[in-house]
Design a protein around this motif. Structure first.
Motif, PDB file in Angstrom:
ATOM      1  N   GLU A 147      23.240  49.749  47.674  1.00 40.55           N
ATOM      2  CA  GLU A 147      22.013  50.162  48.368  1.00 40.55           C
ATOM      3  C   GLU A 147      21.994  51.683  48.558  1.00 40.55           C
ATOM      4  O   GLU A 147      20.952  52.322  48.352  1.00 40.55           O
ATOM      5  CB  GLU A 147      21.894  49.439  49.710  1.00 40.55           C
ATOM      6  CG  GLU A 147      21.571  47.965  49.572  1.00 40.55           C
ATOM      7  CD  GLU A 147      20.759  47.417  50.729  1.00 40.55           C
ATOM      8  OE1 GLU A 147      20.614  48.114  51.760  1.00 40.55           O
ATOM      9  OE2 GLU A 147      20.250  46.279  50.596  1.00 40.55           O
ATOM     10  N   SER A 192      32.445  42.010  48.497  1.00 39.55           N
ATOM     11  CA  SER A 192      31.000  41.753  48.391  1.00 39.55           C
ATOM     12  C   SER A 192      30.205  42.650  49.332  1.00 39.55           C
ATOM     13  O   SER A 192      29.134  43.162  48.972  1.00 39.55           O
ATOM     14  CB  SER A 192      30.696  40.282  48.686  1.00 39.55           C
ATOM     15  OG  SER A 192      31.144  39.915  49.985  1.00 39.55           O
ATOM     16  N   GLU A 193      30.729  42.873  50.531  1.00 40.90           N
ATOM     17  CA  GLU A 193      30.028  43.737  51.489  1.00 40.90           C
ATOM     18  C   GLU A 193      30.112  45.192  51.045  1.00 40.90           C
ATOM     19  O   GLU A 193      29.137  45.945  51.164  1.00 40.90           O
ATOM     20  CB  GLU A 193      30.615  43.562  52.886  1.00 40.90           C
ATOM     21  CG  GLU A 193      29.828  44.293  53.964  1.00 40.90           C
ATOM     22  CD  GLU A 193      30.287  43.964  55.369  1.00 40.90           C
ATOM     23  OE1 GLU A 193      29.532  44.252  56.314  1.00 40.90           O
ATOM     24  OE2 GLU A 193      31.413  43.433  55.535  1.00 40.90           O
ATOM     25  N   TRP A 206      27.632  45.655  48.279  1.00 37.96           N
ATOM     26  CA  TRP A 206      26.261  45.633  48.801  1.00 37.96           C
ATOM     27  C   TRP A 206      25.904  46.982  49.418  1.00 37.96           C
ATOM     28  O   TRP A 206      24.867  47.570  49.081  1.00 37.96           O
ATOM     29  CB  TRP A 206      26.121  44.532  49.854  1.00 37.96           C
ATOM     30  CG  TRP A 206      24.890  44.647  50.710  1.00 37.96           C
ATOM     31  CD1 TRP A 206      23.595  44.728  50.287  1.00 37.96           C
ATOM     32  CD2 TRP A 206      24.855  44.716  52.144  1.00 37.96           C
ATOM     33  NE1 TRP A 206      22.754  44.842  51.375  1.00 37.96           N
ATOM     34  CE2 TRP A 206      23.491  44.827  52.517  1.00 37.96           C
ATOM     35  CE3 TRP A 206      25.822  44.669  53.137  1.00 37.96           C
ATOM     36  CZ2 TRP A 206      23.084  44.907  53.852  1.00 37.96           C
ATOM     37  CZ3 TRP A 206      25.426  44.734  54.465  1.00 37.96           C
ATOM     38  CH2 TRP A 206      24.078  44.862  54.813  1.00 37.96           C
TER      39      TRP A 206
END
Length: 330
Positions: free
Chosen positions: A285, A277-278, A281
Motif C-alpha cells: 500500500e 502477510s501484514e 500488505w
C-alpha cells in the motif's frame, strides 16, 4: 567472500562511538539474498539502539532500513532473482555497501520508484500506515494532532490522515516547517516553539480544532507528551510512538481517568509487521501510493557513510525536514 564498508557501533554511547570500517561479507546463507545497498535510512530507532535504550550486543552494524539491488541469491530462496530491486525495514545492519538479508524481510520495489525513495518510504511509511489503520483507525470527520509534522513520519501521517477524510492539526518548530505541513494537507498550523507551557500549547490545539482532538500522534515524546494528553477530547487516544526529545518518564495512570477516560498506547512497528502477510500488505500500500503519486516522500538529506555521525547530529538536533538517508556510493 566479498568486502563491504559499514557503520559500526563499537559500544553504547553518543555519536562518537560510530566507526566506519571495512569487513568481509560471506555468501548468502539459505533463505538469504545479498544486496548492493543504494540507500540506508537514518532513524531514531538507530539512536535508541546506539544509546543502549534498545539493547543490542556490540559491536554491530547500525541501520534498520534500506533498499538496493539483489546481487546473489542463497539456497532455498524463491521469488527473487539477481537484479531485482528490493527494500526492507526492521532488519539490523543496513548501513553498509553490501548486506545479506533474509528473503522474507525484503519486498520488491515497484517500477518507477527510485531506490532512495523506496528506502525513505519503508520504516516511516509503514509506521504511518499502522498508526492510521491499526493503532487508531482514522475515519472521516476525525481531528488528529500530529507533532513534528514536517519530519519524516509527520509528513506521511499528514497525507494519510487527510486522505482518509480527517482534519490535521500540525505542530512544528518554525514557519518554514509549518509551510511544508500545509502543502501536504494540514488544515491547522501551530508553532510549538512559541509556547512556554504544555497547557498553553494544548489550549492552542483545542482552539484550532474547535474541540479536543480525537487522536494525538506524538513521536517527539518528553517535551510534548503533557500537551498531547491535554489536547484530547474525552475518550480520545494518545499515541506515543517515539521520543525525539527524550523518553517520557513514568506517570500516574490516574491522569487518564481524570482527563476523561483517555486511551494511551506506546506501539512499535515490529509488532505490526511480524507476519509476512501484514508486512506485504503495508509495504504494497505504501510503495504503491508512492508509485502512483498519491503519497509524496521527501528526502531531506543525503550523506555518505563516512558522514553518518553528521546525519545523526542533524536528526537528533531536529534540524531536518523529510527523511535522511545514507548513500553508500556517495
Amino acid at each position: 567472500m566479498n568486502r563491504a564498508t559499514s557503520v559500526f557501533v563499537s559500544e553504547p554511547g553518543d555519536r562518537s562511538v560510530l566507526q566506519v570500517r571495512t569487513h568481509d561479507v560471506p555468501d548468502p546463507s539459505p533463505g538469504e539474498v545479498q544486496v548492493e545497498v543504494a540507500a540506508a535510512g537514518v532513524n531514531f530507532i538507530d539512536v535508541y539502539k546506539r544509546q543502549g535504550i534498545y539493547p543490542v550486543a556490540t559491536p554491530f552494524v547500525l541501520g534498520d532500513e534500506g533498499a538496493g539491488t539483489v546481487t546473489a541469491v542463497g539456497p532455498d530462496v524463491s521469488g527473487l532473482a539477481v537484479g531485482d530491486r528490493v527494500a526492507w525495514c526492521q532488519s539490523l545492519g543496513s548501513e553498509s555497501t553490501l548486506v545479506n538479508k533474509p528473503a522474507d524481510l525484503v519486498v520488491t520495489v515497484p517500477d518507477g520508484v527510485e531506490l532512495e525513495v523506496a528506502c525513505a518510504a519503508m520504516l516511516q511509511g509503514l509506521t504511518a500506515h499502522y498508526l492510521v489503520t491499526s493503532t487508531y483507525a482514522v475515519k472521516e470527520g476525525d481531528v488528529a494532532l500530529v507533532h513534528a509534522a514536517a519530519g519524516g513520519v509527520g509528513q506521511l501521517l499528514g497525507q494519510m490522515i487527510t486522505a482518509r477524510g480527517a482534519t490535521v492539526v500540525a505542530t512544528a518548530g518554525s514557519d518554514e516547517k509549518l509551510k511544508i505541513a500545509r502543502a501536504l494537507g494540514a488544515q491547522h498550523l501551530i508553532d510549538y516553539s512559541k509556547f512556554d507551557s504544555p497547557d498553553d500549547l494544548a489550549a492552542a490545539v483545542r482552539e484550532a480544532a474547535g474541540r479536543g482532538v480525537d487522536v494525538a500522534y506524538d513521536g517527539v515524546g518528553k517535551s510534548t507528551f503533557d500537551a498531547s494528553l491535554a489536547s484530547l477530547r474525552p475518550r480520545g487516544t494518545m499515541v506515543l510512538f517515539g521520543g525525539a526529545s527524550g523518553q517520557v518518564p513514568p506517570f500516574d495512570i490516574q491522569r487518564l481517568n481524570a482527563a476523561g477516560s483517555l486511551f494511551l498506547t506506546r506501539p512499535k512497528l515490529g509488532d505490526h509487521v511480524a507476519e509476512r502477510s501484514e508486512y506485504e500488505w503495508r509495504a504494497s500500500e505504501v510503495l504503491g501510493a508512492v508509485a502512483d503519486g498519491s503519497l509524496k516522500v521527501e528526502i531531506g538529506g543525503r550523506y555518505p557513510l563516512a558522514d553518518a555521525a553528521a546525519a545523526y547530529e542533524a536528526l537528533e538536533g531536529r534540524q531536518t525536514t523529510g527523511k535522511l538517508v545514507l548513500v553508500p556510493k556517495a
